[in-house]
Design a protein around this motif. Structure first.
Motif, PDB file in Angstrom:
ATOM      1  N   GLU A  31     118.701  -1.352  55.702  1.00 35.00           N
ATOM      2  CA  GLU A  31     119.113  -2.731  55.129  1.00 35.00           C
ATOM      3  C   GLU A  31     118.715  -3.167  53.833  1.00 35.00           C
ATOM      4  O   GLU A  31     119.218  -4.071  53.294  1.00 35.00           O
ATOM      5  N   PHE A  32     118.066  -2.243  53.137  1.00 37.43           N
ATOM      6  CA  PHE A  32     117.576  -2.825  51.682  1.00 37.43           C
ATOM      7  C   PHE A  32     118.329  -1.817  50.654  1.00 37.43           C
ATOM      8  O   PHE A  32     118.274  -2.229  49.296  1.00 37.43           O
ATOM      9  N   LEU A  53     110.480   2.649  44.379  1.00 30.32           N
ATOM     10  CA  LEU A  53     108.793   3.079  43.952  1.00 30.32           C
ATOM     11  C   LEU A  53     108.078   2.152  44.782  1.00 30.32           C
ATOM     12  O   LEU A  53     106.841   2.555  45.144  1.00 30.32           O
ATOM     13  N   ARG A  54     108.394   0.938  45.445  1.00 28.64           N
ATOM     14  CA  ARG A  54     107.703   0.037  45.983  1.00 28.64           C
ATOM     15  C   ARG A  54     107.500   0.871  47.322  1.00 28.64           C
ATOM     16  O   ARG A  54     106.197   0.688  48.067  1.00 28.64           O
ATOM     17  N   ILE A  55     108.483   1.461  48.011  1.00 30.55           N
ATOM     18  CA  ILE A  55     108.227   2.091  49.467  1.00 30.55           C
ATOM     19  C   ILE A  55     107.234   3.243  49.052  1.00 30.55           C
ATOM     20  O   ILE A  55     106.327   3.456  50.075  1.00 30.55           O
ATOM     21  N   ARG A  56     107.416   3.998  48.292  1.00 31.03           N
ATOM     22  CA  ARG A  56     106.443   5.035  47.951  1.00 31.03           C
ATOM     23  C   ARG A  56     104.977   4.639  47.674  1.00 31.03           C
ATOM     24  O   ARG A  56     104.077   5.261  48.494  1.00 31.03           O
ATOM     25  N   ASP A  57     104.757   3.408  47.194  1.00 28.19           N
ATOM     26  CA  ASP A  57     103.368   3.104  47.083  1.00 28.19           C
ATOM     27  C   ASP A  57     103.039   2.774  48.235  1.00 28.19           C
ATOM     28  O   ASP A  57     101.631   2.887  48.452  1.00 28.19           O
ATOM     29  N   LEU A  58     103.849   1.885  49.008  1.00 27.39           N
ATOM     30  CA  LEU A  58     103.285   1.540  50.289  1.00 27.39           C
ATOM     31  C   LEU A  58     102.952   2.453  51.207  1.00 27.39           C
ATOM     32  O   LEU A  58     101.835   2.317  51.979  1.00 27.39           O
ATOM     33  N   PHE A  59     103.762   3.491  51.209  1.00 30.86           N
ATOM     34  CA  PHE A  59     103.392   4.903  51.982  1.00 30.86           C
ATOM     35  C   PHE A  59     102.197   5.457  51.659  1.00 30.86           C
ATOM     36  O   PHE A  59     101.341   5.791  52.444  1.00 30.86           O
ATOM     37  N   ASN A  60     101.812   5.381  50.245  1.00 32.01           N
ATOM     38  CA  ASN A  60     100.550   5.818  49.794  1.00 32.01           C
ATOM     39  C   ASN A  60      99.449   5.119  50.231  1.00 32.01           C
ATOM     40  O   ASN A  60      98.258   5.548  50.080  1.00 32.01           O
ATOM     41  N   ARG A  66     106.619  -0.665  60.058  1.00 27.82           N
ATOM     42  CA  ARG A  66     106.756  -2.164  60.343  1.00 27.82           C
ATOM     43  C   ARG A  66     106.284  -2.945  59.308  1.00 27.82           C
ATOM     44  O   ARG A  66     106.556  -3.748  58.773  1.00 27.82           O
ATOM     45  N   GLN A  67     104.805  -2.506  58.920  1.00 26.40           N
ATOM     46  CA  GLN A  67     104.263  -3.247  57.874  1.00 26.40           C
ATOM     47  C   GLN A  67     104.957  -3.350  56.469  1.00 26.40           C
ATOM     48  O   GLN A  67     104.912  -4.112  55.644  1.00 26.40           O
ATOM     49  N   ILE A  68     105.499  -1.940  56.204  1.00 26.77           N
ATOM     50  CA  ILE A  68     106.164  -1.859  54.892  1.00 26.77           C
ATOM     51  C   ILE A  68     107.597  -2.847  55.144  1.00 26.77           C
ATOM     52  O   ILE A  68     107.710  -3.654  53.745  1.00 26.77           O
ATOM     53  N   ARG A  69     108.129  -3.060  56.131  1.00 24.34           N
ATOM     54  CA  ARG A  69     109.391  -3.801  56.284  1.00 24.34           C
ATOM     55  C   ARG A  69     109.225  -4.990  56.369  1.00 24.34           C
ATOM     56  O   ARG A  69     109.928  -5.879  55.515  1.00 24.34           O
ATOM     57  N   ASP A  70     107.977  -5.665  56.806  1.00 27.69           N
ATOM     58  CA  ASP A  70     107.549  -6.969  56.439  1.00 27.69           C
ATOM     59  C   ASP A  70     107.479  -7.318  55.061  1.00 27.69           C
ATOM     60  O   ASP A  70     108.060  -8.424  54.662  1.00 27.69           O
ATOM     61  N   LYS A  71     106.873  -6.331  54.332  1.00 33.20           N
ATOM     62  CA  LYS A  71     106.617  -6.653  53.046  1.00 33.20           C
ATOM     63  C   LYS A  71     107.816  -6.553  52.009  1.00 33.20           C
ATOM     64  O   LYS A  71     108.303  -7.441  51.159  1.00 33.20           O
ATOM     65  N   LEU A  72     108.674  -5.616  52.436  1.00 30.07           N
ATOM     66  CA  LEU A  72     109.995  -5.765  51.612  1.00 30.07           C
ATOM     67  C   LEU A  72     110.911  -6.800  52.040  1.00 30.07           C
ATOM     68  O   LEU A  72     111.612  -7.282  50.937  1.00 30.07           O
ATOM     69  N   LEU A  73     110.692  -7.351  53.054  1.00 26.97           N
ATOM     70  CA  LEU A  73     111.753  -8.548  53.613  1.00 26.97           C
ATOM     71  C   LEU A  73     111.313  -9.780  52.477  1.00 26.97           C
ATOM     72  O   LEU A  73     112.065 -10.640  52.446  1.00 26.97           O
ATOM     73  N   THR A  74     110.303  -9.726  52.097  1.00 22.47           N
ATOM     74  CA  THR A  74     109.643 -10.809  51.440  1.00 22.47           C
ATOM     75  C   THR A  74     109.984 -10.592  49.777  1.00 22.47           C
ATOM     76  O   THR A  74     109.905 -11.534  48.946  1.00 22.47           O
ATOM     77  N   GLU A  75     110.124  -9.321  49.550  1.00 22.77           N
ATOM     78  CA  GLU A  75     110.189  -8.947  48.020  1.00 22.77           C
ATOM     79  C   GLU A  75     111.704  -8.395  47.608  1.00 22.77           C
ATOM     80  O   GLU A  75     111.932  -8.535  46.507  1.00 22.77           O
ATOM     81  N   PHE A  76     112.436  -8.185  48.517  1.00 24.26           N
ATOM     82  CA  PHE A  76     113.677  -7.491  48.208  1.00 24.26           C
ATOM     83  C   PHE A  76     114.854  -8.171  49.200  1.00 24.26           C
ATOM     84  O   PHE A  76     114.645  -8.463  50.157  1.00 24.26           O
TER      85      PHE A  76
END
Length: 316
Positions: A31-32, A53-60, A66-76
């Motif tokens: 969806e992003f 880049l943001r997804i790479r850093d969050l996986f690192n 689920r946690q990454i999606r929640d953050k992406l929803l507020t940022e992208f």
């Protein structure tokens, strides 16, 4: 690579991860990722680099999907359930099925429109033949000794052979009334002299007739002693007492009954009635509209007309 769009390989170079990893990002968070066009290779619009880049850093940081999606929803920016961004075979199958349904529906619509146009053209041809035949008949009638009966029979024959147009059960004499408006235009109205013309059922004519007050309340009036003022009484008073020697005819307009009344010297009245339930649960005939010489009258004029007709009971 351009500043406006990126391929999977471009994003791989920017993030330092493999193309396969970039594709996994897109599969987990479709969806992003916004596609620019549908050629090959796929290109993603501006912003996909920062997203990757943001997804790479969050996986690192060992965050879950689920946690990454929640953050992406507020940022992208995202488009939830964006099926066109998915690479799965199931989604491709759904899109294919939906496309086939759309194509089938479109074809049916086009066939229906073609049939409608054809039917309209045939109807216009039939009407043209009727008009020509009637003109020839009138011309020949003016030069012959044909009587009215023979003329009507010829007209019936033309209608019967008009290519499927319904022939009326009877042809009746009509009284034509022409109304001249203030702007100089004229409109003609016909009144059937045949007693078989349609009219409301007796249970509708026997209903109390009401109007609405300025506040929207239903108002009736007493009629004959011990009885409410009915629609039948209103009809009789308008067509017999108010307008001497008046002709009247009923016709339906949607769910409304319309009474047209015209005396030799008076105006054309058109009264509109509908069956209605009052807030108290009573079934009444609602006198909802009044036209005089095709011009709709105001609410105040309807009230005045209603009271004027009702008062004719006491003048008998």
């Amino acid at each position: 690579m351009t500043a406006e769009s990126f391929t999977h390989r471009d994003l791989s170079s920017i993030t330092g991860v493999s193309v396969t990893t970039i594709k996994s990002y897109r599969k987990k968070f479709p969806e992003f990722f916004f596609i620019v066009g549908h050629g090959k290779p796929l290109r993603f619009r501006k912003g996909a680099d920062k997203l990757s880049l943001r997804i790479r850093d969050l996986f690192n940081k060992n965050l879950s999907v689920r946690q990454i999606r929640d953050k992406l929803l507020t940022e992208f920016e995202s488009v939830k359930d964006n099926s066109q961004l998915s690479e799965s075979k199931n989604d491709s199958q759904v899109n294919s099925e939906e496309f086939e349904k759309l194509a089938k529906t479109t074809a049916q619509m086009m066939n229906g429109l073609a049939a409608l146009v054809t039917a309209q053209a045939k109807a216009e041809q039939r009407l043209g033949r009727m008009e020509k035949s009637l003109k020839e008949l009138v011309a020949s009638h003016s030069e012959s000794t044909y009587g009215t009966t023979e003329l009507l029979q010829e007209i019936k024959n033309i209608l019967a052979s008009s290519g499927g147009l319904q022939q009326p059960e009877r042809i009746t004499a009509k009284k034509v009334v022409t109304i001249k408006k203030e702007d100089g235009e004229a409109e003609s109205y016909s009144f059937n002299a045949d007693s078989s013309s349609i009219s409301p059922e007796s249970d509708f004519l026997d209903l109390p007739v009401v109007i609405q007050s300025d506040t929207g309340e239903f108002l009736g009036m007493p009629g004959k002693p011990g009885h409410p003022f009915t629609l039948q009484e209103l009809v009789d008073l308008v067509s017999v007492h108010k307008e001497k020697n008046a002709s009247k005819i009923w016709h339906k307009l949607g769910r409304d009954w319309v009474l047209a009344v015209k005396s030799p010297e008076g105006p054309l009245y058109e009264l509109f009635f509908s069956r209605t339930h009052t807030p108290k649960g009573n079934i009444v005939s609602f006198f909802k509209r009044l036209d005089i010489n095709t011009e709709s009258k105001s609410h105040a004029e309807i009230l005045s007309f209603f009271r004027e007709v009702r008062d004719l009971i006491d003048s008998d």
